[in-house]
Enzyme design. Structure first.
Site, PDB file in Angstrom:
ATOM      1  N   MET A  13       9.612   6.142  22.213  1.00  0.00           N
ATOM      2  CA  MET A  13      10.378   7.365  21.946  1.00  0.00           C
ATOM      3  C   MET A  13       9.905   8.467  22.879  1.00  0.00           C
ATOM      4  O   MET A  13       8.721   8.838  22.868  1.00  0.00           O
ATOM      5  CB  MET A  13      10.222   7.785  20.476  1.00  0.00           C
ATOM      6  CG  MET A  13      10.887   6.830  19.507  1.00  0.00           C
ATOM      7  SD  MET A  13      10.570   7.207  17.757  1.00  0.00           S
ATOM      8  CE  MET A  13       8.944   6.451  17.541  1.00  0.00           C
ATOM      9  N   GLN A  65       7.108   0.679  28.827  1.00  0.00           N
ATOM     10  CA  GLN A  65       8.556   0.681  29.029  1.00  0.00           C
ATOM     11  C   GLN A  65       8.903   1.384  30.336  1.00  0.00           C
ATOM     12  O   GLN A  65       8.479   2.519  30.575  1.00  0.00           O
ATOM     13  CB  GLN A  65       9.305   1.364  27.889  1.00  0.00           C
ATOM     14  CG  GLN A  65      10.820   1.191  28.063  1.00  0.00           C
ATOM     15  CD  GLN A  65      11.665   1.889  27.023  1.00  0.00           C
ATOM     16  OE1 GLN A  65      11.687   3.100  26.962  1.00  0.00           O
ATOM     17  NE2 GLN A  65      12.368   1.110  26.211  1.00  0.00           N
ATOM     18  N   CYS A  95      18.659   3.770  26.831  1.00  0.00           N
ATOM     19  CA  CYS A  95      18.436   5.196  26.606  1.00  0.00           C
ATOM     20  C   CYS A  95      19.615   6.025  27.089  1.00  0.00           C
ATOM     21  O   CYS A  95      19.976   5.975  28.270  1.00  0.00           O
ATOM     22  CB  CYS A  95      17.169   5.644  27.328  1.00  0.00           C
ATOM     23  SG  CYS A  95      16.806   7.400  27.090  1.00  0.00           S
ATOM     24  N   ASN A 205      16.749  -3.050  16.118  1.00  0.00           N
ATOM     25  CA  ASN A 205      16.309  -1.656  16.090  1.00  0.00           C
ATOM     26  C   ASN A 205      17.506  -0.784  15.717  1.00  0.00           C
ATOM     27  O   ASN A 205      18.642  -1.152  15.951  1.00  0.00           O
ATOM     28  CB  ASN A 205      15.768  -1.295  17.493  1.00  0.00           C
ATOM     29  CG  ASN A 205      15.457   0.175  17.669  1.00  0.00           C
ATOM     30  OD1 ASN A 205      15.882   0.792  18.632  1.00  0.00           O
ATOM     31  ND2 ASN A 205      14.709   0.763  16.753  1.00  0.00           N
ATOM     32  N   GLY A 206      17.207   0.376  15.117  1.00  0.00           N
ATOM     33  CA  GLY A 206      18.260   1.333  14.830  1.00  0.00           C
ATOM     34  C   GLY A 206      18.484   1.566  13.347  1.00  0.00           C
ATOM     35  O   GLY A 206      18.906   0.646  12.635  1.00  0.00           O
ATOM     36  N   GLY A 207      18.182   2.770  12.880  1.00  0.00           N
ATOM     37  CA  GLY A 207      18.503   3.163  11.516  1.00  0.00           C
ATOM     38  C   GLY A 207      17.685   2.493  10.437  1.00  0.00           C
ATOM     39  O   GLY A 207      18.019   2.603   9.247  1.00  0.00           O
TER      40      GLY A 207
END
Length: 330
Positions: A13, A65, A95, A205-207
């Site tokens: 992040m 990353q 991204c 990934n996600g939420g």
């Protein structure tokens, strides 16, 4: 048998998962795989590598990353990362940040052949795993076709795993912040990809808002990556080792975690690191616990002062109710 190292990870992040944040997270879970913020190939090749890439040995397993689209530069940067001791190199193809200037990030979803060529170049350059993080599609793409083509391409190029944020990225019409919430989640699309490519580890990934939700997803995919929840409510990571890996947590409570981090904090302060650079990652540590607001206020007001020391954190911790802290860890 598939490699099991991707079973649970904390997402890369931007502005958040720096080296101090990762040390904090490592004190919450021994087993989770940690990721750096996205670093561009240009920054790594031409910038201050020790400042950008340095990390504490406790962070392992930790992945670097990369952002970029030039296969040669990505290969060079991957090798630099391997030489620094990273356990994995991850290519960012997801991204949507407006800070991503150039031909990399989510826009590469539209160039799957280029992504595969980049993965192949990185695989030739390093001996550690090379992975890709993507969305299910970008803008007007059909996620069924777009994700399938990308996944098959990187698998053929030798990618060791594919991390899929289960949303589209809308580069035209949505801001980076809106891209984190507005495009609908489609977990079933990721599950279908896992069934279609059984030999490629697929991480979702996600939420995902809790370790309990992560366990649900693990019935369908090979791994789960937690993002904002891990940062904003870090106490949840204390349940990762017992719930996901069947092992004891490193500490009983967040207060115990901070106590264990004191030697690291003292070492960093002695090197000239400002306290706020470390404690800024602690603001969600006591989310919804009596005293949490006073804790945050004390850190905000005192952690930024010149010469602020570890006693600022100790004094802030004293403002939080011990029984409530124990309750959230139970």
């Amino acid at each position: 048998m598939k490699y099991q190292g991707y079973r649970f990870s904390v997402a890369p992040m931007m502005d958040w998962t720096d080296r101090h944040c990762r040390v904090f997270h490592r004190h919450l879970t021994r087993r989770a795989r940690l990721y750096t913020e996205m670093l561009t190939t240009g920054a790594i090749i031409r910038g201050d590598r020790h400042r950008l890439l340095g990390f504490d040995g406790c962070e392992h397993p930790v992945a670097l990353q990369l952002g970029g689209s030039d296969a040669r530069d990505l290969a060079t940067s991957a090798k630099i990362g391997e030489d620094f001791g990273y356990d994995e190199i991850n290519l960012n193809v997801g991204c949507p940040s407006d800070r991503v200037n150039g031909r990399f990030g989510a826009c590469l979803m539209a160039e799957p052949q280029l992504v595969a060529a980049c993965v192949a170049a990185m695989k030739r350059a390093v001996k550690i795993p090379v992975t890709v993080k993507c969305r299910i599609g970008v803008d007007d793409q059909d996620p069924e076709a777009a994700l399938d083509v990308l996944a098959r391409g990187v698998a053929a190029a030798g990618a060791d795993a594919l991390i899929v944020h289960a949303r589209k990225a809308w580069l035209n019409g949505l801001s980076p912040k809106e891209n984190r919430d507005i495009p609908p989640l489609d977990y079933d699309r990721v599950y279908r990809l896992r069934r279609a490519l059984p030999d490629l580890p697929i991480i979702i990934n996600g939420g995902i808002a809790s370790v309990a939700q992560a366990k649900h997803h693990l019935a369908h995919v090979d791994g789960v990556m937690l993002g904002r929840t891990a940062y904003q409510e870090p106490w949840r990571l204390l349940s990762v080792d017992p719930e996901i890996f069947g092992e004891p947590a490193p500490s009983a409570t967040i207060k115990d975690v901070f106590a264990a981090m004191m030697p690291y904090i003292e070492r960093e302060l002695a090197k000239g690191t400002r306290l706020h650079s470390i404690t800024r990652h602690f603001v969600g540590a006591f989310h919804a616990v009596p005293g949490a607001r006073a804790f945050r206020r004390h850190l905000a007001e005192n952690g930024v002062k010149p010469g602020a020391g570890a006693e600022v954190l100790r004094n802030a911790m004293a403002l939080v109710d011990d029984r409530a802290v124990a309750a959230i860890a139970a």
